[in-house]
Design a protein around this motif. Structure first.
Motif, mmCIF file in Angstrom:
data_model
loop_
_atom_site.group_PDB
_atom_site.id
_atom_site.type_symbol
_atom_site.label_atom_id
_atom_site.label_comp_id
_atom_site.label_asym_id
_atom_site.label_seq_id
_atom_site.Cartn_x
_atom_site.Cartn_y
_atom_site.Cartn_z
ATOM 1 N N VAL A 63 -24.873 -75.945 -38.377
ATOM 2 C CA VAL A 63 -25.063 -74.540 -38.759
ATOM 3 C C VAL A 63 -25.935 -73.850 -37.725
ATOM 4 O O VAL A 63 -26.610 -74.493 -36.917
ATOM 5 C CB VAL A 63 -25.708 -74.428 -40.156
ATOM 6 N N SER A 64 -25.900 -72.543 -37.766
ATOM 7 C CA SER A 64 -26.804 -71.745 -36.934
ATOM 8 C C SER A 64 -27.328 -70.594 -37.778
ATOM 9 O O SER A 64 -26.751 -70.248 -38.817
ATOM 10 C CB SER A 64 -26.070 -71.211 -35.687
ATOM 11 N N GLY A 65 -28.425 -69.998 -37.333
ATOM 12 C CA GLY A 65 -29.067 -68.964 -38.141
ATOM 13 C C GLY A 65 -30.075 -69.596 -39.084
ATOM 14 O O GLY A 65 -30.206 -70.809 -39.188
ATOM 15 N N GLY A 66 -30.792 -68.773 -39.812
ATOM 16 C CA GLY A 66 -31.851 -69.275 -40.685
ATOM 17 C C GLY A 66 -31.398 -69.385 -42.129
ATOM 18 O O GLY A 66 -30.262 -69.104 -42.485
ATOM 19 N N GLY A 67 -32.318 -69.803 -42.954
ATOM 20 C CA GLY A 67 -32.062 -69.845 -44.380
ATOM 21 C C GLY A 67 -31.348 -71.086 -44.867
ATOM 22 O O GLY A 67 -30.688 -71.054 -45.905
ATOM 23 N N TRP A 68 -31.515 -72.214 -44.132
ATOM 24 C CA TRP A 68 -30.842 -73.444 -44.560
ATOM 25 C C TRP A 68 -31.849 -74.485 -45.032
ATOM 26 O O TRP A 68 -31.662 -75.683 -44.844
ATOM 27 C CB TRP A 68 -30.010 -74.026 -43.403
ATOM 28 N N GLU A 69 -32.924 -74.012 -45.665
ATOM 29 C CA GLU A 69 -33.893 -74.976 -46.175
ATOM 30 C C GLU A 69 -33.252 -75.905 -47.212
ATOM 31 O O GLU A 69 -33.633 -77.063 -47.345
ATOM 32 C CB GLU A 69 -35.088 -74.243 -46.802
ATOM 33 N N GLN A 70 -32.306 -75.375 -47.949
ATOM 34 C CA GLN A 70 -31.531 -76.182 -48.891
ATOM 35 C C GLN A 70 -30.150 -76.406 -48.279
ATOM 36 O O GLN A 70 -29.255 -75.572 -48.417
ATOM 37 C CB GLN A 70 -31.416 -75.465 -50.245
ATOM 38 N N PRO A 71 -29.934 -77.537 -47.582
ATOM 39 C CA PRO A 71 -28.713 -77.696 -46.791
ATOM 40 C C PRO A 71 -27.435 -77.656 -47.608
ATOM 41 O O PRO A 71 -26.403 -77.221 -47.111
ATOM 42 C CB PRO A 71 -28.888 -79.067 -46.120
ATOM 43 N N LEU A 72 -27.484 -78.069 -48.869
ATOM 44 C CA LEU A 72 -26.258 -78.036 -49.659
ATOM 45 C C LEU A 72 -25.829 -76.609 -49.982
ATOM 46 O O LEU A 72 -24.697 -76.373 -50.393
ATOM 47 C CB LEU A 72 -26.424 -78.837 -50.953
ATOM 48 N N ALA A 73 -26.746 -75.650 -49.764
ATOM 49 C CA ALA A 73 -26.350 -74.260 -49.928
ATOM 50 C C ALA A 73 -25.284 -73.877 -48.901
ATOM 51 O O ALA A 73 -24.481 -72.978 -49.130
ATOM 52 C CB ALA A 73 -27.564 -73.346 -49.777
ATOM 53 N N VAL A 74 -25.269 -74.574 -47.750
ATOM 54 C CA VAL A 74 -24.235 -74.346 -46.750
ATOM 55 C C VAL A 74 -22.868 -74.620 -47.359
ATOM 56 O O VAL A 74 -21.942 -73.823 -47.276
ATOM 57 C CB VAL A 74 -24.443 -75.261 -45.527
ATOM 58 N N LEU A 75 -22.776 -75.770 -48.005
ATOM 59 C CA LEU A 75 -21.490 -76.148 -48.587
ATOM 60 C C LEU A 75 -21.103 -75.208 -49.707
ATOM 61 O O LEU A 75 -19.938 -74.859 -49.872
ATOM 62 C CB LEU A 75 -21.558 -77.589 -49.092
ATOM 63 N N GLY A 76 -22.089 -74.777 -50.489
ATOM 64 C CA GLY A 76 -21.792 -73.835 -51.552
ATOM 65 C C GLY A 76 -21.301 -72.517 -51.003
ATOM 66 O O GLY A 76 -20.395 -71.890 -51.552
ATOM 67 N N ALA A 77 -21.879 -72.083 -49.868
ATOM 68 C CA ALA A 77 -21.470 -70.818 -49.256
ATOM 69 C C ALA A 77 -20.059 -70.924 -48.686
ATOM 70 O O ALA A 77 -19.245 -70.012 -48.830
ATOM 71 C CB ALA A 77 -22.465 -70.435 -48.158
ATOM 72 N N VAL A 78 -19.750 -72.043 -48.036
ATOM 73 C CA VAL A 78 -18.405 -72.245 -47.513
ATOM 74 C C VAL A 78 -17.412 -72.294 -48.659
ATOM 75 O O VAL A 78 -16.321 -71.731 -48.613
ATOM 76 C CB VAL A 78 -18.328 -73.544 -46.682
ATOM 77 N N GLN A 79 -17.803 -72.972 -49.722
ATOM 78 C CA GLN A 79 -16.930 -73.100 -50.886
ATOM 79 C C GLN A 79 -16.610 -71.726 -51.483
ATOM 80 O O GLN A 79 -15.500 -71.488 -51.950
ATOM 81 C CB GLN A 79 -17.614 -73.970 -51.934
ATOM 82 N N SER A 80 -17.574 -70.812 -51.463
ATOM 83 C CA SER A 80 -17.363 -69.514 -52.080
ATOM 84 C C SER A 80 -16.699 -68.517 -51.126
ATOM 85 O O SER A 80 -16.343 -67.430 -51.519
ATOM 86 C CB SER A 80 -18.697 -68.930 -52.557
#
Length: 320
Positions: free
Chosen positions: A248-265
């Motif tokens: 990933v790039s950019g900020g706001g990934w303190e909770q890495p599984l949020a990445v997957l949730g964002a991709v999923q949505s």
């Protein structure tokens, strides 16, 4: 005659005068039989059993996301039979199943001989579907043409190489290695029919399912955050163990599984089927790079196959 005529029989030849074979001749015959049996077994293996995973070599360079299913194992074949094979029956005519009709016209037994399914999507919404397995290389396109003629479908047969073009642009052909390839356009099919090194989309790694995504410009999820890549594989156990890595790039990934949730949505990428990954165990490998491990239930794995089938149906313009 008054008296019976006696019959005389030749006396058996002495042992040393009978026809005999030396032990060398017998041994040669034995080894010849062994070699002949081995040759026949090798021929059967090469012609009817041997299979190499080559479908991913038909993904064009423009591919951004690729999903591969290896359907040899029963735990994968059942979702394949339930969700992907029925796509063949879309809008069929006549009492005979299209699966059986295809077999009659082409000798292809898709329900038996398919070994892998590879589906790739590009940046311009283009797509390629490749089926690998124990398929013949000749007469398939002509057989599909006869099938479509019987069903009174509108299509065009093209040459060099042979391929079937439908009115909506979808085109079907057979690669030189026997892989069945369909694409969203004729130009894309011509590219996909030529095998080439799959690069980052070498989805023939061990596992019953693999997913690879590469975004040259990043998949924008808003707020300056982007997913650069995501790849993983799923292995059958009592359920389905998975291992994924993503960048990933950019900020706001303190909770890495949020990445997957964002991709999923993300609506355009929802078919990736990441619903089960958000319950995995995540850890950072290095700044901007994470891995997640966990287990999918069989129902969650089947959901992935169902979403994949729905995406193929949508992109190919198949009726519900």
């Amino acid at each position: 005659t008054l008296f019976p005529v006696p019959h005389f029989h030749e006396a058996p030849a002495p042992m040393d005068e009978r026809t005999s074979f030396s032990w060398r001749v017998v041994l040669r015959a034995f080894w010849f039989s062994i070699a002949l049996a081995f040759g026949v077994a090798l021929l059967v293996y090469v012609k009817y059993v041997r299979w190499a995973p080559v479908a991913s070599t038909h993904l064009p360079p423009s591919t951004q996301i690729a999903v591969r299913l290896q359907v040899e194992q029963a735990v994968v074949y059942e979702p394949f039979r339930k969700h992907l094979l029925p796509l063949l029956e879309a809008d069929k005519t006549g009492p005979e199943t299209r699966l059986k009709h295809v077999e009659r016209k082409t000798t292809l037994e898709l329900g038996v001989d398919v070994r892998e399914v590879v589906f790739g999507v590009g940046a311009q919404d283009d797509w390629v579907l490749a089926l690998g397995g124990l398929f013949r290389r000749d007469g398939v396109v002509a057989g599909v043409g006869r099938l479509l003629t019987e069903e009174k479908r509108s299509f065009t047969l093209a040459k060099d190489p042979e391929r079937v073009r439908f009115d909506n642009g979808v085109t079907l052909g057979v690669a030189v290695d026997g892989t069945l390839v369909a694409a969203g356009s004729d130009a894309l099919l011509l590219t996909a029919l030529e095998p080439h090194a799959p690069g980052p989309f070498d989805t023939s790694v061990p596992g019953v399912a693999t997913l690879v995504a590469r975004f040259a410009e990043g998949l924008d999820l808003g707020e300056g955050r982007q997913v650069r890549s995501l790849s993983g594989r799923i292995l059958p156990a009592e359920d389905f163990d998975f291992h994924f890595e993503f960048e990933v790039s950019g900020g706001g990934w303190e909770q890495p599984l949020a990445v997957l949730g964002a991709v999923q949505s993300e609506p355009a990428r929802h078919w990736i089927g990441l619903s089960g990954l958000t319950r995995g165990r995540a850890q950072a490998l290095e700044p901007g790079r994470f891995q997640v491990d966990g287990t999918w239930t069989r129902a969650e794995f089947e959901s992935l196959v169902a979403e994949l089938a729905a995406e193929v149906r949508r992109r190919a313009g198949l009726p519900l």
